[in-house]
Design an enzyme around this catalytic site. Structure first.
Site, short mmCIF file in Angstrom:
data_model
loop_
_atom_site.label_atom_id
_atom_site.label_comp_id
_atom_site.label_asym_id
_atom_site.label_seq_id
_atom_site.Cartn_x
_atom_site.Cartn_y
_atom_site.Cartn_z
N HIS A 170 10.52 -3.93 4.12
CA HIS A 170 9.26 -4.41 3.54
C HIS A 170 8.17 -4.55 4.62
O HIS A 170 7.24 -5.33 4.46
CB HIS A 170 9.45 -5.76 2.82
CG HIS A 170 10.56 -5.75 1.83
ND1 HIS A 170 10.42 -5.25 0.56
CD2 HIS A 170 11.86 -6.16 1.93
CE1 HIS A 170 11.57 -5.36 -0.10
NE2 HIS A 170 12.46 -5.90 0.72
N LYS A 297 -12.31 4.84 20.67
CA LYS A 297 -11.31 5.24 19.68
C LYS A 297 -10.41 6.37 20.18
O LYS A 297 -10.82 7.29 20.86
CB LYS A 297 -11.99 5.70 18.38
CG LYS A 297 -12.71 4.60 17.65
CD LYS A 297 -11.78 3.51 17.14
CE LYS A 297 -10.82 4.00 16.09
NZ LYS A 297 -11.51 4.45 14.87
N GLU A 304 -2.01 11.49 10.74
CA GLU A 304 -2.72 11.21 9.50
C GLU A 304 -2.84 12.47 8.63
O GLU A 304 -2.67 12.40 7.40
CB GLU A 304 -4.10 10.64 9.81
CG GLU A 304 -4.04 9.24 10.40
CD GLU A 304 -5.38 8.72 10.85
OE1 GLU A 304 -5.48 7.50 11.09
OE2 GLU A 304 -6.33 9.52 10.99
#
Length: 473
Positions: A170, A297, A304
């Site tokens: 989880h 960044k 992705e």
């Protein structure tokens, strides 16, 4: 008044199939109907099939040896042009088969028309496509094997150091595991993925050529010879099934989808683990990108995009399932829609596998950060419950006792190994002799020696087996 010209079907419809038609094909229909924009990718397979077919026709005395040689030489010349990028593909010739045949007729004359004796475009395309999918399945199986080798090598690299990673359920810290154990989990998935492609290739190892349009052919052909010439183990057994079924492509797409699902799960973890908040992993600069506005960044674009492209491949499978679900036997034009989903899934999975094979060995894992995360999450609570259960306390009772202790630690900002002997004994008398060293993540990992467990001894055993399976073929 001018008299009308005599009717001439050759003038109104110049298609190779145009004899029955009195009107030229509508331009929009011609464009809508054509598949050459994508099925030209099958040209080498189409030419291989035609050469094998011509050789068989000659061996059976259906055409002469000289005619077969002329056809073969013409086809080989066309293949050279195709591979060199010098072949002109024409939409008005519809598909790869008719483009090749039309140019063959231009080059060697009317004898080219004998090539289509005892075959149809239906069994021709089924053969071309099956050859492509067969090769694609084996290529992807090999690529999966290579990536599997990368994960096994990474597992071996981190095993001696016994690098510990928090295991999650989880997405909550659950129990500590070895990083090597994590690598081997993905190696297991990739091994199953590889086997699916190899199994699929074995099932599609049948040659449809000779099935004709749907009912076979009255010509005395030798389908076994053609199958052998093309590298198939055997011909297909039923002419209707041969030209009207695409389950081999569906199975291929299913294998692609499952593999992409595994790679998407991996990508999700790589994205999470490379965040500042987790800090477990640093991805190589060559496989990340920056922001156009935020200088700091470092975006995990490969991961992705892999995660995103999984949906694309799933869509390819659903698209072909939808195409075939309502097609009666045998061939229907709907089946022209079989190729683009397969090409897309193959291209996508092929590049994703290549990227991960190159990226994963260059990633850097932060052992200290992972260990600290495993230590913070009360990941040894089950070990404490097991200690209590081994003293004779029913596990459900032990579970409740330890849950109460975890709640106490959470409220007080402490860890289980910070509890005193008095506090442990107060929770249950059988905990009085538990020592802090029994509750460390290292002790937890070391205790899980069961087959398939995360203890170093168990992982070392399964690593050896994984390496031996990798060497088999």
């Amino acid at each position: 008044m001018t008299s009308p010209k005599p009717h001439n079907t050759a003038m109104t419809n110049s298609k190779l199939w145009g004899g029955r038609f009195s009107e030229a094909t509508d331009k929009l229909v011609e464009e809508f109907n054509a598949s050459v924009s994508f099925d030209q990718r099958l040209a080498a397979y189409d030419i291989r099939g035609s050469i094998a077919h011509a050789g068989m026709l000659a061996a059976q005395g259906i055409i002469t040896v000289d005619e077969a040689e002329a056809i073969q030489q013409g086809l080989e010349g066309i293949l050279e042009d195709v591979l060199a990028g010098n072949f002109e593909w024409r939409v008005d010739r519809e598909d790869v088969h008719m483009n090749v045949e039309a140019v063959l007729r231009e080059r060697i004359g009317s004898v080219a028309g004998k090539l289509h004796t005892a075959r149809s475009r239906n069994d021709q395309v089924a053969t071309d496509f099956r050859l492509f999918v067969f090769d694609a399945a084996l290529e992807l199986a090999s690529s999966l094997r290579e990536l599997r080798g990368v994960f096994i090598a990474q597992a071996e690299q981190y095993l001696d150091a016994e690098v510990i990673l928090p295991g999650y359920t989880h997405l909550q810290v659950a129990q500590p595991i070895l990083l090597s154990h994590w690598f081997l989990a993905y190696a297991e998935m990739l091994e199953r993925d590889e086997s699916r492609f190899r199994d699929a290739a074995e099932r599609m190892d049948e040659c449809p050529l000779g099935a004709g349009a749907l009912a076979g052919t009255p010509w005395p052909i030798d389908r076994f010879q053609t199958a052998r010439a093309l590298g198939f183990s055997r011909p297909t057994r039923n002419s209707l099934d041969s030209v009207g079924s695409r389950d081999f492509a569906l199975e291929f797409l299913s294998a692609c989808s499952i593999a992409m699902a595994h790679l998407s799960r991996l990508s999700e973890e790589l994205v999470l683990y490379s965040t500042f908040e987790f800090g477990f992993l640093t991805l190589p600069d060559a496989f990340t990108t920056g922001s156009s506005i935020m200088p700091q960044k470092k975006n995990p674009d490969v991961s992705e995009l892999t995660r995103g492209k999984a949906g694309r491949v799933f869509g390819d499978l659903v698209a072909l399932l939808t195409v075939v679900k309502g097609t009666p036997l045998a061939y229907n034009k709907d089946l022209q829609e079989d190729k683009e989903p397969v090409f897309d899934a193959y291209d996508t999975l092929r590049v994703v596998l290549r990227l991960h094979t190159e990226m994963m060995p260059r990633a850097t894992w932060n052992a200290d950060r992972m260990l600290a995360a495993a230590q913070r999450g009360y990941s040894t609570a089950t070990d404490l419950a097991d200690l209590l259960a081994r003293s004779g306390v029913p596990f459900r009772e032990a579970h409740e006792v330890v849950g109460t202790l975890v709640g106490k630690c959470v409220r007080e900002g402490r860890q289980l190994w910070d509890l005193t002997s008095e506090e442990l004994a107060g929770a249950h008398p059988n905990l009085a002799n538990v020592t802090p060293d029994q509750l460390t993540v290292q002790a937890s990992v070391a205790s899980r020696t069961v087959y398939g467990g995360t203890a170093p001894s168990a992982v070392r055993e399964l690593l050896g087996r994984a390496k031996r399976r990798l060497e088999l073929l």
